[in-house]
Design an enzyme around this catalytic site. Structure first.
Site, PDB file in Angstrom:
ATOM      1  CD  GLU A 190     -45.877  15.553 -41.965  1.00  0.00           C
ATOM      2  OE1 GLU A 190     -45.048  15.536 -42.885  1.00  0.00           O
ATOM      3  OE2 GLU A 190     -46.472  16.598 -41.610  1.00  0.00           O
ATOM      4  CG  ASP A 197     -40.621   4.987 -35.125  1.00  0.00           C
ATOM      5  OD1 ASP A 197     -41.237   6.054 -35.328  1.00  0.00           O
ATOM      6  OD2 ASP A 197     -40.799   4.274 -34.120  1.00  0.00           O
ATOM      7  CG  HIS A 226     -42.323  15.269 -39.407  1.00  0.00           C
ATOM      8  ND1 HIS A 226     -41.095  15.855 -39.206  1.00  0.00           N
ATOM      9  CD2 HIS A 226     -43.123  16.234 -39.925  1.00  0.00           C
ATOM     10  CE1 HIS A 226     -41.142  17.118 -39.603  1.00  0.00           C
ATOM     11  NE2 HIS A 226     -42.368  17.380 -40.029  1.00  0.00           N
ATOM     12  CG  ASP A 270     -47.895  20.944 -41.777  1.00  0.00           C
ATOM     13  OD1 ASP A 270     -48.310  19.781 -41.757  1.00  0.00           O
ATOM     14  OD2 ASP A 270     -48.316  21.797 -42.577  1.00  0.00           O
TER      15      ASP A 270
END
Ligand code: 9MR
Length: 607
Positions: free
Chosen positions: A588, A579, A530, A188
């Site tokens: 992540e 994965d 991620h 993020d």
């Protein structure tokens, strides 16, 4: 690359493998090879209760070493019946070796002193790739696929206001701050002081440890591919400064009074807000109003970004790292060092004034990084400030802390940072009496012994045997490896360095998944983390991860994403991993996981 181009045409939302993955091997070992000295192990899954013969053959097929396996038996962490091969005695440099165990044959592997000569740089490059507030240029990023325009530039934000998840109305603040820069936390685009803190500390500690132990820094100016290369300053420091400058901007301006929940540890309806003098505290985070979708390049982020209320933990993260900054840059850049020192002292004073302000603003769109025990943050910050200033106040705060009496420290993690303070105190010259330094060193060696005690319990022979694997388990292994490395520095006993090797071997392939959790490293590397920009699995217009990014790894204790939920209850701890870009609780990447990878890889590359 080509495969995903073909498959993904018109099917951007169907997850396709980003690249073919080679078939698993039955012989599990570090897929990047071995150093000539130190422990060398492989693990095979085999139901036999009797030892198996093994042979190590060279590229020409000649047997170079042989022996029999140790039958470990049923292993609860991998969920398999395993045998261990120990070929530590073999140290001949070369390529194309294979291990033949029972009927199984390994992939070819090398034994070389250069085994870790790239990983420190690629692991550090993670931070450049994830810089906010600056264009990422192809010439530093390793290729045009990783270049991207500047994002969140400038980044000016005010405090979150309005109703939280429990209906509490947060009053916000009447100022905006320029908080441009720093690193994005992970997949993020939030920028979090708490998690940035341990990451920044770890990079700076690597610099300090290499100086303290008289090791040449692998990151001397121009060694890393970053815009600052050539400025006469160590590149590791340049990268760390990118985050430190951002931290300084997160500090609450002088004369600020804010209404905050004081002494409340959990968000509840009807929370009471009390006006406090918040000057010098640090805002907990800068984050989006909503979780943004995947894939998304940072510059395409449409969302509103907000400052979150200051917290005691963020304030102490600022105090600790700014104290480190003050001493490291003292001669390199006295003005910057002075800014850091002032910020650190202001932050510590602010935390003492506001010792119980927890990160409670429970809004969606970002990670919480909540922590309702800040006694370890106080200890850590006091330790760093004492090392920098020698002031008796900090020494008293240190000695008054329960953490100064810990006999066997744990590995550090973002909410548990006492060990960071102990590591600094044990490592660096200070006014602490020599006997105290020796005692702290002994506690770190005791921790290292406890970690090594775990190695015998685990089928894959790693110094890590938690009841359950947590979110970001790969970083727990690395944070243990750092303590083991220091124990080796202090004692020169090779068993501690072997513990470091066992840890990295697990991350690079000696695991029941036969996977390397680091992108670009090993025969079966991490490919689909991620991450909003390294999102080729979702859209071929986005790049794969650059080499050197570390997955959070297996997690069987908080399986919260859609992929993990499916696997819940059906996997042994080390098998609870996928994965997949959507598997944010398993796969992540994050600053606090890559930082100890830089540290440990650099340590292993020391000659
Ligand atoms: O590393 C964090 C882990 O310890 C927590 O259990 C988890 C859930 O709160 O959050 C992890 O941190 C994530 C953060 O909240 C948001 N950015 C990505 C981080 C890594 O997954």
């Amino acid at each position: 690359m080509r495969i995903s181009h073909m498959l993904a045409a018109g099917a951007a939302l169907i997850a396709t493998p980003a690249a073919a993955q080679v078939a698993p091997s039955p012989v599990h070992m570090n897929q990047t090879g071995f150093l000539p000295t130190g422990v060398k192990r492989a693990v095979v899954q085999n139901g036999s209760t009797k030892p198996l013969q093994w042979r190590l053959v060279d590229a020409a097929g000649r047997t170079q070493a042989s022996g029999t396996t140790s039958v470990f038996g049923n292993d609860r962490w991998s969920g398999s019946h395993v045998h261990q091969v120990d070929f530590s005695a073999f140290g001949k440099t070369g390529r194309g070796y294979r291990l033949i165990v029972g009927g199984a044959r390994s992939r070819p592997f090398s034994v070389s002193p250069a085994t870790y000569n790239r990983l420190p740089y690629d692991a550090l490059a993670y931070f450049y790739h994830n810089r906010a507030g600056t264009p990422i240029l192809a010439r530093f990023a390793g290729g045009p696929q990783w270049a991207r325009p500047a994002a969140h530039l400038p980044e000016r934000a005010s405090c979150v206001r309005g109703k939280d998840s429990k209906g509490n109305v947060w009053p916000g603040c009447d100022y905006t701050l320029d908080v441009t820069g720093g690193w994005y936390d992970a997949g993020d685009h939030g920028k979090y002081v708490v998690n940035g803190g341990i990451s920044l500390w770890t990079l700076l500690n690597l610099y300090e440890r290499q100086r303290a132990s008289g090791t040449a820094s692998p990151f001397q100016d121009r060694k890393a591919a970053i815009p600052e290369a050539g400025n006469g300053v160590n590149d590791l420091l340049d990268e760390a400064r990118w985050e430190m400058e951002f931290f300084l901007k997160m500090q609450v301006p002088e004369g600020t009074r804010l209404k905050l929940p004081v002494g409340i540890k959990r968000t509840e309806p009807g929370m009471k807000f009390t006006e406090v003098n918040a000057s010098g505290m640090a805002h907990h985070k800068l984050a989006s109003e909503k979780w943004t979708s995947l894939p998304m390049a940072p510059h395409a982020d449409p969302g509103k970004r907000q400052l979150f209320p200051p917290s005691t933990s963020a304030t102490l993260n600022l105090a600790a790292t700014a104290a480190q900054c003050a001493r490291i840059w003292r001669e390199i850049d006295p003005a910057f060092s002075g800014r850091c020192l002032a910020a650190a002292e202001r932050a510590f004073a602010a935390a003492k004034r506001n010792a119980e302000i927890y990160a409670l603003a429970d809004f969606t769109g970002s990670g919480a990084y909540g922590d309702n025990d800040v006694s370890d943050e106080f200890y850590w910050a006091a330790a760093e400030l004492f090392l920098t200033t020698g002031q008796p106040d900090y020494e008293q705060a240190l000695k008054a802390s329960q953490h100064s009496r810990t006999q066997v420290p744990t590995e550090a993690s973002w909410p548990r940072v006492a060990t960071l303070g102990t590591m600094s105190l044990a490592l660096l010259p200070s006014k602490l009496p020599a006997a105290d330094v020796q005692r702290l060193r002994r506690t770190l060696v005791a921790a290292a012994d406890a970690f090594l005690g775990d190695t015998g319990k685990v089928g894959y022979a790693i110094p890590y045997a938690p009841a359950g694997y947590p979110w970001g388990s790969t970083s727990s292994v690395l944070n243990r490896a750092m303590v083991l490395a220091l124990a080796h520095d202090f004692t020169r006993n090779p068993r501690y360095r072997n513990g470091v090797i066992d840890g990295i071997d697990y991350l690079l392939g000696r695991n029941p998944l036969d996977r390397s959790f680091v992108s670009g490293y090993g025969a079966r590397p991490l490919q689909n983390p991620h991450h909003r920009f390294w999102a080729r699995q979702l859209d071929p217009k986005f790049p794969p991860p650059p080499p050197g990014a570390l997955s959070g790894g297996p997690n069987n204790t908080s399986m919260t994403d859609e992929i993990a939920t499916e696997m819940k209850g059906k996997c042994a701890p080390q098998m609870c991993w996928a994965d997949h870009i959507r598997a944010f609780s398993l796969n992540e990447v994050a600053v606090n996981w890559n930082a100890p990878l830089v540290w440990v890889a650099s340590y292993l590359d020391e000659k």
